[in-house]
Scaffold this active site. Structure first.
Site, PDB file in Angstrom:
ATOM      1  N   GLY A  46       0.871  -1.175   0.000  1.00 28.61           N
ATOM      2  CA  GLY A  46       0.000   0.000   0.000  1.00 28.61           C
ATOM      3  C   GLY A  46       0.902   1.216   0.000  1.00 28.61           C
ATOM      4  O   GLY A  46       1.825   1.309  -0.808  1.00 28.61           O
ATOM      5  N   GLU A  47       0.695   2.093   0.956  1.00 27.47           N
ATOM      6  CA  GLU A  47       1.565   3.262   1.087  1.00 27.47           C
ATOM      7  C   GLU A  47       2.192   3.201   2.473  1.00 27.47           C
ATOM      8  O   GLU A  47       1.488   3.297   3.480  1.00 27.47           O
ATOM      9  CB  GLU A  47       0.707   4.523   0.874  1.00 27.47           C
ATOM     10  CG  GLU A  47       1.516   5.756   0.618  1.00 27.47           C
ATOM     11  CD  GLU A  47       2.506   5.592  -0.522  1.00 27.47           C
ATOM     12  OE1 GLU A  47       2.115   5.119  -1.602  1.00 27.47           O
ATOM     13  OE2 GLU A  47       3.685   5.936  -0.315  1.00 27.47           O
ATOM     14  N   SER A  48       3.519   3.049   2.497  1.00 30.31           N
ATOM     15  CA  SER A  48       4.163   2.811   3.791  1.00 30.31           C
ATOM     16  C   SER A  48       3.971   3.979   4.765  1.00 30.31           C
ATOM     17  O   SER A  48       3.838   3.771   5.970  1.00 30.31           O
ATOM     18  CB  SER A  48       5.641   2.491   3.607  1.00 30.31           C
ATOM     19  OG  SER A  48       6.266   3.461   2.815  1.00 30.31           O
ATOM     20  N   CYS A  78       6.071  -5.464   0.076  1.00 21.35           N
ATOM     21  CA  CYS A  78       6.263  -4.139  -0.520  1.00 21.35           C
ATOM     22  C   CYS A  78       6.235  -3.038   0.551  1.00 21.35           C
ATOM     23  O   CYS A  78       7.196  -2.919   1.301  1.00 21.35           O
ATOM     24  CB  CYS A  78       5.224  -3.932  -1.624  1.00 21.35           C
ATOM     25  SG  CYS A  78       5.748  -2.688  -2.800  1.00 21.35           S
ATOM     26  N   ARG A 105      12.963   3.250  -1.136  1.00 23.14           N
ATOM     27  CA  ARG A 105      11.584   3.252  -1.639  1.00 23.14           C
ATOM     28  C   ARG A 105      11.545   3.624  -3.119  1.00 23.14           C
ATOM     29  O   ARG A 105      12.397   4.351  -3.611  1.00 23.14           O
ATOM     30  CB  ARG A 105      10.746   4.258  -0.852  1.00 23.14           C
ATOM     31  CG  ARG A 105      10.578   3.857   0.590  1.00 23.14           C
ATOM     32  CD  ARG A 105       9.817   4.914   1.360  1.00 23.14           C
ATOM     33  NE  ARG A 105       8.465   5.075   0.854  1.00 23.14           N
ATOM     34  CZ  ARG A 105       7.724   6.158   1.067  1.00 23.14           C
ATOM     35  NH1 ARG A 105       8.210   7.168   1.749  1.00 23.14           N
ATOM     36  NH2 ARG A 105       6.502   6.220   0.582  1.00 23.14           N
ATOM     37  N   ILE A 133       5.098  -3.382  -7.848  1.00 24.62           N
ATOM     38  CA  ILE A 133       4.360  -2.123  -8.013  1.00 24.62           C
ATOM     39  C   ILE A 133       5.037  -1.041  -7.172  1.00 24.62           C
ATOM     40  O   ILE A 133       5.034  -1.112  -5.942  1.00 24.62           O
ATOM     41  CB  ILE A 133       2.891  -2.277  -7.568  1.00 24.62           C
ATOM     42  CG1 ILE A 133       2.209  -3.407  -8.363  1.00 24.62           C
ATOM     43  CG2 ILE A 133       2.126  -0.961  -7.754  1.00 24.62           C
ATOM     44  CD1 ILE A 133       0.844  -3.792  -7.836  1.00 24.62           C
ATOM     45  N   ARG A 134       5.640  -0.093  -7.841  1.00 25.20           N
ATOM     46  CA  ARG A 134       6.415   0.956  -7.139  1.00 25.20           C
ATOM     47  C   ARG A 134       7.225   0.315  -6.004  1.00 25.20           C
ATOM     48  O   ARG A 134       7.186   0.735  -4.851  1.00 25.20           O
ATOM     49  CB  ARG A 134       5.486   2.061  -6.626  1.00 25.20           C
ATOM     50  CG  ARG A 134       4.829   2.828  -7.793  1.00 25.20           C
ATOM     51  CD  ARG A 134       4.092   4.058  -7.343  1.00 25.20           C
ATOM     52  NE  ARG A 134       3.099   3.731  -6.356  1.00 25.20           N
ATOM     53  CZ  ARG A 134       3.074   4.216  -5.106  1.00 25.20           C
ATOM     54  NH1 ARG A 134       3.976   5.067  -4.696  1.00 25.20           N
ATOM     55  NH2 ARG A 134       2.130   3.865  -4.280  1.00 25.20           N
ATOM     56  N   HIS A 169       4.339  -8.591  -4.875  1.00 23.99           N
ATOM     57  CA  HIS A 169       2.979  -8.793  -4.327  1.00 23.99           C
ATOM     58  C   HIS A 169       2.399 -10.164  -4.670  1.00 23.99           C
ATOM     59  O   HIS A 169       1.635 -10.273  -5.636  1.00 23.99           O
ATOM     60  CB  HIS A 169       2.030  -7.749  -4.938  1.00 23.99           C
ATOM     61  CG  HIS A 169       2.254  -6.358  -4.464  1.00 23.99           C
ATOM     62  ND1 HIS A 169       1.540  -5.805  -3.435  1.00 23.99           N
ATOM     63  CD2 HIS A 169       3.111  -5.408  -4.893  1.00 23.99           C
ATOM     64  CE1 HIS A 169       1.949  -4.561  -3.238  1.00 23.99           C
ATOM     65  NE2 HIS A 169       2.898  -4.297  -4.115  1.00 23.99           N
ATOM     66  N   GLU A 171      -0.014 -11.643  -3.323  1.00 20.86           N
ATOM     67  CA  GLU A 171      -1.482 -11.641  -3.146  1.00 20.86           C
ATOM     68  C   GLU A 171      -2.197 -11.207  -4.424  1.00 20.86           C
ATOM     69  O   GLU A 171      -3.405 -11.349  -4.528  1.00 20.86           O
ATOM     70  CB  GLU A 171      -1.871 -10.753  -1.952  1.00 20.86           C
ATOM     71  CG  GLU A 171      -1.829  -9.248  -2.174  1.00 20.86           C
ATOM     72  CD  GLU A 171      -0.417  -8.662  -2.224  1.00 20.86           C
ATOM     73  OE1 GLU A 171       0.575  -9.424  -2.169  1.00 20.86           O
ATOM     74  OE2 GLU A 171      -0.315  -7.425  -2.327  1.00 20.86           O
TER      75      GLU A 171
HETATM   76  N1  GLN Z   1       5.874   2.829  -2.978  1.00 25.96           N
HETATM   77  C1  GLN Z   1       5.151   2.421  -1.808  1.00 25.96           C
HETATM   78  C2  GLN Z   1       5.801   2.963  -0.548  1.00 25.96           C
HETATM   79  O1  GLN Z   1       6.871   3.458  -0.574  1.00 25.96           O
HETATM   80  C3  GLN Z   1       5.060   0.924  -1.740  1.00 25.96           C
HETATM   81  C4  GLN Z   1       4.277   0.405  -2.918  1.00 25.96           C
HETATM   82  C5  GLN Z   1       3.527  -0.856  -2.668  1.00 25.96           C
HETATM   83  O2  GLN Z   1       3.362  -1.325  -1.541  1.00 25.96           O
HETATM   84  N2  GLN Z   1       3.037  -1.406  -3.729  1.00 25.96           N
HETATM   85  O3  GLN Z   1       5.221   2.909   0.486  1.00 25.96           O
END
Ligand code: GLN
Length: 192
Positions: A46-48, A78, A105, A133-134, A169, A171
């Site tokens: 998600g977004e850390s 992630c 990151r 993903i990112r 990921h 999942e």
């Molecule tokens: N780029 C996100 C972060 O730095 C992580 C991306 C993800 O969990 N898919 O939090």
């Protein structure tokens, strides 16, 4: 077996479904009292920064650390990996410091924000399709950390005792081998 998925933000439902497909049962968790009853915990992608803020607001840092030091397996994907890391090199976010790795990151840049590729995972007979993903990059691993898979020479799946983490990921695929690996860690921790 009680498995929790930290449910503030990110791929919560996908992890619950993946655990079920792999033969376990998982539930969303958010509160400290729930953490202390778990046999395993997943911190999703998600977004850390967002997940870290909730962990602090809910006072989950010590409950999670205590469970992990008493042997409970934990798995971070992630953003979840970033939360577990000992050190976050760039755009520092608060982290639990329970996995001896350093991470960067969003390390693959804008051109390759999201991609899929095959990776070889130790113990798997056929390649595994990693969805990135990112994704963060693991730039350093400590001496106790086992690297179970690499991509372009860099660790992407690591294990340090009861702490499992991936930059990709699982999942989001129908391949449940990584979740089965996590379930086997939980089984092992309950027998010992
Ligand atoms: N780029 C996100 C972060 O730095 C992580 C991306 C993800 O969990 N898919 O939090």
């Amino acid at each position: 077996m009680r498995i929790g998925v930290l449910a503030f933000q990110g791929d919560v439902r996908e992890h619950i479904q993946a655990i079920e497909k792999a033969g376990g049962k998982a539930m969303p968790v958010k509160r400290a009292v729930e953490i202390s009853k778990l046999d395993g915990l997943i911190i999703p992608g998600g977004e850390s920064t967002t997940i870290a803020r909730f962990i602090k607001e809910e006072g989950l840092t010590e409950p999670i650390r205590a469970q992990v030091s008493s042997g409970m397996p934990i798995y971070g994907t992630c953003a979840g990996l970033i939360i577990l890391a000992r050190r976050v090199e760039n755009n520092a976010v608060f982290s639990l410091k329970i996995l001896d790795v350093e991470v960067k990151r969003n390390a693959y840049g804008r051109q390759r924000e999201s991609f899929e590729d095959e990776i070889e995972v130790e113990g798997f007979e056929t390649p595994y399709r990693g969805v990135f993903i990112r994704a963060p990059l693991i730039s350093k691993v400590g001496p106790q950390v086992k690297v179970l898979a690499r991509y372009q020479g860099k660790p992407v799946l690591v294990l340090e005792k009861n702490v499992l983490a991936s930059t990709f990921h699982p999942e989001l695929t129908s391949d449940d081998r990584i979740h089965r690996l996590f379930l086997s860690l939980i089984d092992g921790s309950k027998k010992s």
